[in-house]
Design a protein around this motif. Structure first.
Motif, PDB file in Angstrom:
ATOM      1  N   THR A  57      -5.228 -11.527 -17.968  1.00  0.00           N
ATOM      2  CA  THR A  57      -5.350 -10.459 -19.127  1.00  0.00           C
ATOM      3  C   THR A  57      -3.796  -9.813 -18.761  1.00  0.00           C
ATOM      4  O   THR A  57      -3.616  -8.696 -19.569  1.00  0.00           O
ATOM      5  N   ARG A  58      -3.022 -10.390 -18.297  1.00  0.00           N
ATOM      6  CA  ARG A  58      -1.496 -10.129 -18.539  1.00  0.00           C
ATOM      7  C   ARG A  58      -1.319  -8.501 -17.944  1.00  0.00           C
ATOM      8  O   ARG A  58      -0.542  -7.680 -18.506  1.00  0.00           O
ATOM      9  N   ARG A  59      -2.020  -8.190 -16.907  1.00  0.00           N
ATOM     10  CA  ARG A  59      -1.741  -6.785 -16.069  1.00  0.00           C
ATOM     11  C   ARG A  59      -1.036  -6.788 -15.021  1.00  0.00           C
ATOM     12  O   ARG A  59      -1.251  -6.109 -14.145  1.00  0.00           O
ATOM     13  N   HIS A  60      -0.108  -7.821 -15.084  1.00  0.00           N
ATOM     14  CA  HIS A  60       0.610  -7.977 -13.762  1.00  0.00           C
ATOM     15  C   HIS A  60       1.985  -7.553 -14.060  1.00  0.00           C
ATOM     16  O   HIS A  60       2.390  -7.433 -15.327  1.00  0.00           O
ATOM     17  N   ASP A  61       3.113  -7.604 -13.165  1.00  0.00           N
ATOM     18  CA  ASP A  61       4.462  -7.325 -13.232  1.00  0.00           C
ATOM     19  C   ASP A  61       5.470  -8.457 -12.855  1.00  0.00           C
ATOM     20  O   ASP A  61       6.539  -8.106 -12.322  1.00  0.00           O
ATOM     21  N   CYS A  62       4.646  -9.794 -13.077  1.00  0.00           N
ATOM     22  CA  CYS A  62       5.511 -10.976 -12.506  1.00  0.00           C
ATOM     23  C   CYS A  62       6.683 -11.041 -13.444  1.00  0.00           C
ATOM     24  O   CYS A  62       6.601 -10.961 -14.714  1.00  0.00           O
ATOM     25  N   ASP A  63       7.772 -11.540 -12.760  1.00  0.00           N
ATOM     26  CA  ASP A  63       9.020 -11.898 -13.611  1.00  0.00           C
ATOM     27  C   ASP A  63       8.624 -13.020 -14.655  1.00  0.00           C
ATOM     28  O   ASP A  63       7.860 -13.777 -14.280  1.00  0.00           O
ATOM     29  N   ALA A  64       9.617 -13.218 -15.573  1.00  0.00           N
ATOM     30  CA  ALA A  64       9.312 -14.215 -16.449  1.00  0.00           C
ATOM     31  C   ALA A  64       9.363 -15.603 -16.040  1.00  0.00           C
ATOM     32  O   ALA A  64       8.862 -16.644 -16.428  1.00  0.00           O
ATOM     33  N   ASN A  65      10.229 -15.614 -14.849  1.00  0.00           N
ATOM     34  CA  ASN A  65      10.584 -16.741 -14.366  1.00  0.00           C
ATOM     35  C   ASN A  65       9.697 -16.993 -13.032  1.00  0.00           C
ATOM     36  O   ASN A  65      10.067 -17.665 -12.078  1.00  0.00           O
ATOM     37  N   ALA A  66       8.655 -16.569 -13.143  1.00  0.00           N
ATOM     38  CA  ALA A  66       7.674 -16.430 -11.930  1.00  0.00           C
ATOM     39  C   ALA A  66       6.259 -16.655 -12.212  1.00  0.00           C
ATOM     40  O   ALA A  66       5.939 -16.394 -13.369  1.00  0.00           O
ATOM     41  N   ALA A  67       5.506 -17.432 -11.241  1.00  0.00           N
ATOM     42  CA  ALA A  67       4.227 -17.622 -11.629  1.00  0.00           C
ATOM     43  C   ALA A  67       3.248 -16.759 -10.943  1.00  0.00           C
ATOM     44  O   ALA A  67       3.478 -16.125  -9.940  1.00  0.00           O
ATOM     45  N   CYS A  68       2.032 -16.330 -11.892  1.00  0.00           N
ATOM     46  CA  CYS A  68       1.110 -15.241 -11.250  1.00  0.00           C
ATOM     47  C   CYS A  68      -0.122 -15.982 -10.951  1.00  0.00           C
ATOM     48  O   CYS A  68      -0.535 -16.883 -11.354  1.00  0.00           O
ATOM     49  N   THR A  69      -0.581 -15.813  -9.672  1.00  0.00           N
ATOM     50  CA  THR A  69      -1.715 -16.173  -9.144  1.00  0.00           C
ATOM     51  C   THR A  69      -2.584 -15.152  -8.652  1.00  0.00           C
ATOM     52  O   THR A  69      -2.239 -14.151  -7.985  1.00  0.00           O
ATOM     53  N   ASN A  70      -3.971 -15.063  -9.188  1.00  0.00           N
ATOM     54  CA  ASN A  70      -4.906 -14.304  -8.949  1.00  0.00           C
ATOM     55  C   ASN A  70      -5.574 -14.037  -7.840  1.00  0.00           C
ATOM     56  O   ASN A  70      -5.512 -15.470  -7.058  1.00  0.00           O
ATOM     57  N   SER A  71      -5.870 -13.060  -6.981  1.00  0.00           N
ATOM     58  CA  SER A  71      -6.628 -12.943  -5.692  1.00  0.00           C
ATOM     59  C   SER A  71      -7.436 -12.069  -5.661  1.00  0.00           C
ATOM     60  O   SER A  71      -7.642 -11.142  -6.729  1.00  0.00           O
ATOM     61  N   ALA A  72      -8.338 -11.935  -4.632  1.00  0.00           N
ATOM     62  CA  ALA A  72      -9.449 -10.817  -4.721  1.00  0.00           C
ATOM     63  C   ALA A  72      -8.793  -9.431  -4.733  1.00  0.00           C
ATOM     64  O   ALA A  72      -8.133  -9.015  -3.773  1.00  0.00           O
ATOM     65  N   GLY A  73      -9.036  -8.743  -5.931  1.00  0.00           N
ATOM     66  CA  GLY A  73      -8.489  -7.382  -6.164  1.00  0.00           C
ATOM     67  C   GLY A  73      -7.046  -7.339  -6.338  1.00  0.00           C
ATOM     68  O   GLY A  73      -6.636  -5.977  -6.470  1.00  0.00           O
ATOM     69  N   SER A  74      -6.335  -8.263  -6.384  1.00  0.00           N
ATOM     70  CA  SER A  74      -5.072  -8.228  -6.554  1.00  0.00           C
ATOM     71  C   SER A  74      -4.231  -9.474  -7.325  1.00  0.00           C
ATOM     72  O   SER A  74      -5.161 -10.062  -7.949  1.00  0.00           O
ATOM     73  N   PHE A  75      -2.977  -9.659  -7.098  1.00  0.00           N
ATOM     74  CA  PHE A  75      -2.421 -10.889  -7.622  1.00  0.00           C
ATOM     75  C   PHE A  75      -1.082 -11.182  -6.921  1.00  0.00           C
ATOM     76  O   PHE A  75      -0.665 -10.285  -6.090  1.00  0.00           O
ATOM     77  N   VAL A  76      -0.553 -12.295  -6.848  1.00  0.00           N
ATOM     78  CA  VAL A  76       0.392 -12.858  -6.055  1.00  0.00           C
ATOM     79  C   VAL A  76       1.701 -13.186  -7.210  1.00  0.00           C
ATOM     80  O   VAL A  76       1.189 -14.054  -8.024  1.00  0.00           O
ATOM     81  N   CYS A  77       2.726 -12.602  -7.103  1.00  0.00           N
ATOM     82  CA  CYS A  77       3.896 -13.504  -8.011  1.00  0.00           C
ATOM     83  C   CYS A  77       4.821 -14.335  -7.076  1.00  0.00           C
ATOM     84  O   CYS A  77       5.082 -13.859  -5.799  1.00  0.00           O
ATOM     85  N   ALA A  78       4.969 -15.358  -7.604  1.00  0.00           N
ATOM     86  CA  ALA A  78       5.943 -16.486  -6.843  1.00  0.00           C
ATOM     87  C   ALA A  78       7.089 -16.903  -7.697  1.00  0.00           C
ATOM     88  O   ALA A  78       6.630 -17.474  -8.760  1.00  0.00           O
ATOM     89  N   CYS A  79       8.306 -16.831  -7.453  1.00  0.00           N
ATOM     90  CA  CYS A  79       9.459 -17.543  -8.166  1.00  0.00           C
ATOM     91  C   CYS A  79       9.059 -18.967  -8.533  1.00  0.00           C
ATOM     92  O   CYS A  79       8.719 -19.761  -7.538  1.00  0.00           O
ATOM     93  N   ASN A  80       9.446 -19.594  -9.841  1.00  0.00           N
ATOM     94  CA  ASN A  80       9.321 -20.820 -10.027  1.00  0.00           C
ATOM     95  C   ASN A  80      10.209 -21.443  -9.301  1.00  0.00           C
ATOM     96  O   ASN A  80      11.186 -21.189  -8.522  1.00  0.00           O
ATOM     97  N   THR A  81       9.915 -22.895  -9.189  1.00  0.00           N
ATOM     98  CA  THR A  81      10.753 -23.687  -8.586  1.00  0.00           C
ATOM     99  C   THR A  81      11.963 -23.700  -9.116  1.00  0.00           C
ATOM    100  O   THR A  81      12.473 -23.617 -10.132  1.00  0.00           O
TER     101      THR A  81
END
Length: 306
Positions: A57-81
């Motif tokens: 739903t794009r309600r995250h603040d991950c950087d354009a060069n990061a991947a967003c992973t949904n989690s229970a009640g939240s989300f996790v951003c991780a920089c791309n390789t």
């Protein structure tokens, strides 16, 4: 939100029908169920909370060069390789390898950032059976390569690596220099300076320097690998490696200087002003290849494995 006809205190007593992902609060005698952050719904057992997928739903603040992973009640951003950093828009992901000039066929930046250098007399594509890489190298004499550059870092940390073979007898041989504003020594990696290997970064009271005074410099007419490493703020450590061996280190506390953008990167010369005022006695005379700039402090294990 669900309103329930319960007595005051039933939130505390647990006598309510709010489900596990909802909180109960009492207002003027009427307990209210409301879903926890990251969930939507009425929050009751009959109408439970549903997890919000912030990623889709794009309600995250991950950087354009990061991947967003949904989690229970939240989300996790991780920089791309290949990227490092804070992974959010507040602390961007940046290229781990943020500058790469093989010097085999020209001065192109193969890191993907597009900082190609202008060539002023450097010869490329030469072969040497003793070279560490079969693709060739560049030869520096009374010449240099230069570019406007943005030296990105993570918390002020960076690593500069290159292979060189010194053929000249100049006592102050600078392969790598970066100058910006009034700081002509923002970053200086010196192969030999008055008989010592040296690495310098910073300006004025925040300058950091590490060298090997009294030690014999690496033998000329042989290939050597150099790595100059600056650790992260606020207590950075400067380390100098030659052929994978730590030959000098220095640390400082409370120093938080970072490299400013918009300066000049020069290969083959020192700069006494950004982009100019070259001193022939400070030129690098020899062969060079595989010049890399990393936006992090590389470990010895990573340096040796390259």
């Amino acid at each position: 939100v669900a309103l329930m006809n319960l007595r005051i205190g039933e939130c505390e007593e647990g006598a309510h029908d709010c489900e596990a992902e909802a909180r109960c609060r009492t207002t003027t005698g009427s307990p209210v169920c409301s879903c926890n952050e990251g969930y939507v719904g009425l929050g009751t057992v009959a109408d439970p909370c549903v997890d919000v997928d912030e990623c889709s739903t794009r309600r995250h603040d991950c950087d354009a060069n990061a991947a967003c992973t949904n989690s229970a009640g939240s989300f996790v951003c991780a920089c791309n390789t290949g990227y490092v950093g804070g992974s959010t828009t507040a602390r961007h992901c940046i290229l781990r390898l943020a500058g790469y000039w093989p010097l085999t066929a020209g001065v192109g930046d193969e890191s993907g950032r597009g900082y190609d250098l202008a060539n002023y007399g450097v010869t490329f594509g030469l072969q040497d059976s003793s070279a560490p890489f079969s693709d060739g190298y560049a030869i520096f004499n009374d010449d240099h390569a230069i570019a406007l550059w943005d030296p990105v870092t993570v918390d002020g940390a960076f690593t500069v690596e290159f292979w060189i073979k010194r053929t000249g007898s100049v006592d102050r041989a600078h392969l790598w220099s970066y100058a910006v504003g009034d700081n002509d020594n923002a970053m200086l990696s010196v192969h030999v300076r008055d008989g010592a290997c040296e690495f310098l970064t910073g300006h004025g009271v925040s300058a950091l320097r590490v060298s090997t005074p009294g030690a014999a410099p690496p033998a000329p007419n042989q290939w050597h690998h150099f790595a100059s490493v600056r650790g992260p703020n606020p207590s950075p450590t400067l380390s100098l490696y030659v052929d994978g061996v730590l030959v000098a280190t220095s640390s400082a506390s409370g120093v938080a200087n970072v490299l400013s953008a918009g300066g000049y990167l020069v290969l083959g010369q020192d700069q006494d002003s950004p982009g100019g005022r070259f001193d022939q006695s400070q030129r690098f005379v020899g062969l060079a290849t595989e010049v890399r700039y990393w936006s992090v402090a590389r470990t010895r294990e990573e340096i040796v494995a390259l």
